[in-house]
Motif scaffolding. Structure first.
Motif, short mmCIF file in Angstrom:
data_model
loop_
_atom_site.label_atom_id
_atom_site.label_comp_id
_atom_site.label_asym_id
_atom_site.label_seq_id
_atom_site.Cartn_x
_atom_site.Cartn_y
_atom_site.Cartn_z
N LEU A 140 -40.27 -5.93 88.73
CA LEU A 140 -40.43 -5.85 87.28
C LEU A 140 -39.79 -7.05 86.59
N LEU A 141 -38.62 -7.48 87.07
CA LEU A 141 -37.98 -8.68 86.50
C LEU A 141 -38.85 -9.91 86.71
N ALA A 142 -39.44 -10.06 87.91
CA ALA A 142 -40.32 -11.21 88.17
C ALA A 142 -41.55 -11.16 87.27
N LEU A 143 -42.06 -9.98 87.01
CA LEU A 143 -43.21 -9.86 86.11
C LEU A 143 -42.84 -10.28 84.69
N ILE A 144 -41.62 -9.95 84.27
CA ILE A 144 -41.17 -10.35 82.93
C ILE A 144 -41.02 -11.88 82.85
N THR A 145 -40.49 -12.49 83.91
CA THR A 145 -40.32 -13.96 83.88
C THR A 145 -41.66 -14.68 83.88
N ILE A 146 -42.66 -14.12 84.58
CA ILE A 146 -43.99 -14.73 84.50
C ILE A 146 -44.56 -14.58 83.09
N GLY A 147 -44.27 -13.45 82.46
CA GLY A 147 -44.65 -13.29 81.06
C GLY A 147 -43.99 -14.33 80.16
N TRP A 148 -42.73 -14.68 80.49
CA TRP A 148 -42.05 -15.73 79.75
C TRP A 148 -42.75 -17.08 79.93
N LEU A 149 -43.25 -17.35 81.14
CA LEU A 149 -44.00 -18.59 81.37
C LEU A 149 -45.26 -18.62 80.52
N MET A 150 -45.91 -17.48 80.34
CA MET A 150 -47.09 -17.42 79.49
C MET A 150 -46.74 -17.66 78.03
N VAL A 151 -45.57 -17.16 77.62
CA VAL A 151 -45.12 -17.42 76.25
C VAL A 151 -44.91 -18.92 76.04
N VAL A 152 -44.31 -19.57 77.03
CA VAL A 152 -44.13 -21.02 76.94
C VAL A 152 -45.49 -21.73 76.89
N GLY A 153 -46.45 -21.21 77.64
CA GLY A 153 -47.79 -21.79 77.61
C GLY A 153 -48.44 -21.68 76.24
N TRP A 154 -48.29 -20.53 75.59
CA TRP A 154 -48.84 -20.39 74.23
C TRP A 154 -48.14 -21.32 73.25
N ALA A 155 -46.84 -21.54 73.46
CA ALA A 155 -46.11 -22.45 72.57
C ALA A 155 -46.50 -23.91 72.79
N ARG A 156 -47.07 -24.23 73.95
CA ARG A 156 -47.44 -25.62 74.28
C ARG A 156 -48.92 -25.89 74.08
N LEU A 157 -49.63 -25.05 73.34
CA LEU A 157 -51.07 -25.25 73.16
C LEU A 157 -51.37 -26.55 72.41
#
Length: 243
Positions: A140-157
């Motif tokens: 579950l923690l690893a899934l949350i960190t991958i979600g954080w990577l997606m947040v960074v991706g949205w911020a870098r559009l």
């Protein structure tokens, strides 16, 4: 002529009905089933397949590069993110992040994934060494960190000209983490919880016993009824001797 008594659940004749209620079946099958124990073949095979998927997804593209980093490579794999997250290699200075930003960008998103892979390997080799709910929490923690990577991706559009930089390698890893968390929690809830001891209750019981022992010994030493009983017994003995 004496009649032989029998319990209502045990048939006296071959034609009598047999009690097939859940309570009777639980009494007969007190030990956990072979499919519920951690060392069952199904659980080992599942853990091995998940490990192969996770390790293989680390070689797949996770991030589409942009800017100066695009001149070096067009994508970053999971291993590349891990290496630049610790500031190693030539990719780290080209990400546009600070040293702490590289840790949040690369290391924090991949280290939990590798920890889950290591825990799954242990579950294959020594299934009882790690409880299933521990693996579920790390997944579950690893899934949350991958979600954080997606947040960074949205911020870098804006930097990627509107192209979402997170690619299919991270998505496969996220699905594997979600499946691992659900499967491990179900294994823990359906059978493995009763196999592993509850250490918190054991410590609490021993603590209560340690606190209760001095009180009980003090009560016995200060009890006046014992002295009175001893004096009366001595008096009775002396009276018998005088007689």
């Amino acid at each position: 002529m004496a009649l032989r008594s029998s319990s209502p659940d045990t048939p006296n004749h071959p034609g009598d009905p047999v009690d097939n209620t859940p309570d009777a079946q639980d009494t007969l099958n007190a030990s956990p089933s072979q499919r519920a124990v951690p060392e069952s073949n199904e659980k080992r095979i599942t853990a091995a397949i998940l490990t192969v998927i996770i390790i293989g997804a680390m070689f797949a593209p996770w991030w589409k590069t942009s800017g100066e980093l695009l001149l070096q490579t067009d994508h970053l794999s999971g291993w590349d993110l891990l290496i630049l997250g610790f500031g190693i290699g030539g990719y780290a200075p080209l990400t546009g992040f600070s040293a702490f930003g590289n840790v949040l960008f690369g290391a924090m998103t991949t280290v939990p994934v590798l920890i889950v892979a290591a825990l799954l390997i242990v579950r294959v080799i020594r299934p009882r060494a790690i409880p299933a709910h521990i693996v579920a929490l790390w997944a579950l923690l690893a899934l949350i960190t991958i979600g954080w990577l997606m947040v960074v991706g949205w911020a870098r559009l804006n930097a990627t000209l509107g192209v979402f930089p997170v690619t299919w390698g991270a998505l496969i890893t996220a699905m594997a983490m979600a499946f691992t968390a659900v499967a491990m929690w179900n294994w823990w809830r359906r059978g493995e919880r009763g196999i592993f001891p509850r250490r918190g209750r054991i410590r609490l019981t021993s603590k209560e016993l340690d606190e209760a022992e001095p009180v009980e010994i003090g009560d016995l030493m200060d009890d006046p009824s014992d002295d009175g009983g001893a004096d009366s017994s001595n008096g009775d003995t002396s009276g018998e001797k005088s007689r």
